[in-house]
Design an enzyme around this catalytic site. Sequence first.
Site, PDB file in Angstrom:
ATOM      1  N   LYS A  49       0.820  -1.192   0.000  1.00 37.26           N
ATOM      2  CA  LYS A  49       0.000   0.000   0.000  1.00 37.26           C
ATOM      3  C   LYS A  49       0.867   1.260   0.000  1.00 37.26           C
ATOM      4  CE  LYS A  49      -3.216  -2.335   3.137  1.00 37.26           C
ATOM      5  NZ  LYS A  49      -3.658  -2.356   4.554  1.00 37.26           N
ATOM      6  N   GLY A  50       2.112   1.117   0.419  1.00 36.96           N
ATOM      7  CA  GLY A  50       2.965   2.287   0.678  1.00 36.96           C
ATOM      8  C   GLY A  50       3.084   3.260  -0.475  1.00 36.96           C
ATOM      9  N   ASP A 109       7.602   3.558  -3.141  1.00 40.12           N
ATOM     10  CA  ASP A 109       7.663   4.574  -2.107  1.00 40.12           C
ATOM     11  C   ASP A 109       9.092   4.738  -1.595  1.00 40.12           C
ATOM     12  OD1 ASP A 109       7.586   2.000  -1.054  1.00 40.12           O
ATOM     13  OD2 ASP A 109       6.046   2.421   0.435  1.00 40.12           O
ATOM     14  N   ASP A 112      14.807   0.554   1.007  1.00 44.61           N
ATOM     15  CA  ASP A 112      15.558   0.480   2.266  1.00 44.61           C
ATOM     16  C   ASP A 112      16.646  -0.569   2.101  1.00 44.61           C
ATOM     17  OD1 ASP A 112      16.408   0.532   4.856  1.00 44.61           O
ATOM     18  OD2 ASP A 112      14.508  -0.037   5.758  1.00 44.61           O
TER      19      ASP A 112
HETATM   20  P1  XMP Z   1      13.245  -3.103   1.686  1.00 43.21           P
HETATM   21  O1  XMP Z   1      14.057  -3.202   2.945  1.00 43.21           O
HETATM   22  O2  XMP Z   1      12.861  -4.437   1.137  1.00 43.21           O
HETATM   23  O3  XMP Z   1      11.943  -2.423   2.218  1.00 43.21           O
HETATM   24  O4  XMP Z   1      13.892  -2.171   0.669  1.00 43.21           O
HETATM   25  C1  XMP Z   1      11.114  -1.722   1.408  1.00 43.21           C
HETATM   26  C2  XMP Z   1       9.784  -1.631   2.075  1.00 43.21           C
HETATM   27  O5  XMP Z   1       9.923  -1.531   3.497  1.00 43.21           O
HETATM   28  C3  XMP Z   1       9.047  -0.584   3.994  1.00 43.21           C
HETATM   29  N1  XMP Z   1       9.817   0.463   4.646  1.00 43.21           N
HETATM   30  C4  XMP Z   1       9.278   1.434   5.388  1.00 43.21           C
HETATM   31  N2  XMP Z   1       7.997   1.673   5.716  1.00 43.21           N
HETATM   32  N3  XMP Z   1       8.684   3.539   6.984  1.00 43.21           N
HETATM   33  C5  XMP Z   1       7.715   2.733   6.513  1.00 43.21           C
HETATM   34  O6  XMP Z   1       6.564   2.975   6.818  1.00 43.21           O
HETATM   35  C6  XMP Z   1       9.991   3.371   6.701  1.00 43.21           C
HETATM   36  O7  XMP Z   1      10.841   4.138   7.170  1.00 43.21           O
HETATM   37  C7  XMP Z   1      10.306   2.251   5.865  1.00 43.21           C
HETATM   38  N4  XMP Z   1      11.472   1.762   5.369  1.00 43.21           N
HETATM   39  C8  XMP Z   1      11.121   0.660   4.644  1.00 43.21           C
HETATM   40  C9  XMP Z   1       8.248  -0.086   2.823  1.00 43.21           C
HETATM   41  O8  XMP Z   1       7.058  -0.827   2.711  1.00 43.21           O
HETATM   42  C10 XMP Z   1       9.088  -0.377   1.633  1.00 43.21           C
HETATM   43  O9  XMP Z   1       8.383  -0.595   0.429  1.00 43.21           O
HETATM   44 MG    MG Z   2       6.443  -0.448  -0.301  1.00 47.45          MG
END
Ligand code: XMP
Ligand code: MG
Length: 190
Positions: A49-50, A109, A112
């Site tokens: 959903k992000g 979105d 990370d």
């Molecule tokens: P990775 O680690 O796989 O993660 O690149 C990507 C997904 O992790 C979530 N994500 C966050 N969600 N605040 C959030 O609400 C954050 O600071 C954050 N960092 C990572 C997000 O769903 C992203 O698509």
């Molecule tokens: Mg996401």
Amino acid sequence: MAEGSWYDADIARVIISEDEIREKTDELAKQVAADYGDTEGLLLVCVLKGAAMFMADFARALGRYGPPAELEFMAVSSYGEGTTSSGVVRILKDLDRDIAGHKVLVVEDIVDSGLTLSWLLKYLESRSAASVEVVALFRKPEAVKVNIPVRYVGFEIPNEFVVGYGLDYAERYREVPYVGVLKPEVYTRG
Ligand code: XMP
Ligand code: MG
């Protein structure tokens, strides 16, 4: 409005304002439009959903400058707990259409660890897309450790958990129009 909204009291610090998001989205759309020219059959793929807020704003901005695009939505869940992702991904909602031969732009979105995206790129390539690129509104420092080609990045942000503009904590704060860091007490109240 004299008073702020309910969420302002929960936010310790604004990282990226509403205006900054709007300007950056427009800039990204111009870059994408310049690169894709008059591409036919461009598909924007949003991972729910992000990225829902960014998809809505980015698609409209691209509509002003770029070629026509179709909007697709996927929902995935990464196995694992809490605020970090594990890289093991389960599809909750798949694409509605065949993407073979289409140029695909993943609208993300935040990148990370990059584990989710790395899985998704392999998946889209396995479905024979003509090309797969990524536009991500935010990128965290961890992302440099993995070698994921994110062609378009909006903002590099610090390695802190952020909410707002689609990003949640326990499914809340997605509707906040800016991106910020929550006050510590938000995490400890029952
Ligand atoms: P990775 O680690 O796989 O993660 O690149 C990507 C997904 O992790 C979530 N994500 C966050 N969600 N605040 C959030 O609400 C954050 O600071 C954050 N960092 C990572 C997000 O769903 C992203 O698509
Ligand atoms: Mg996401």
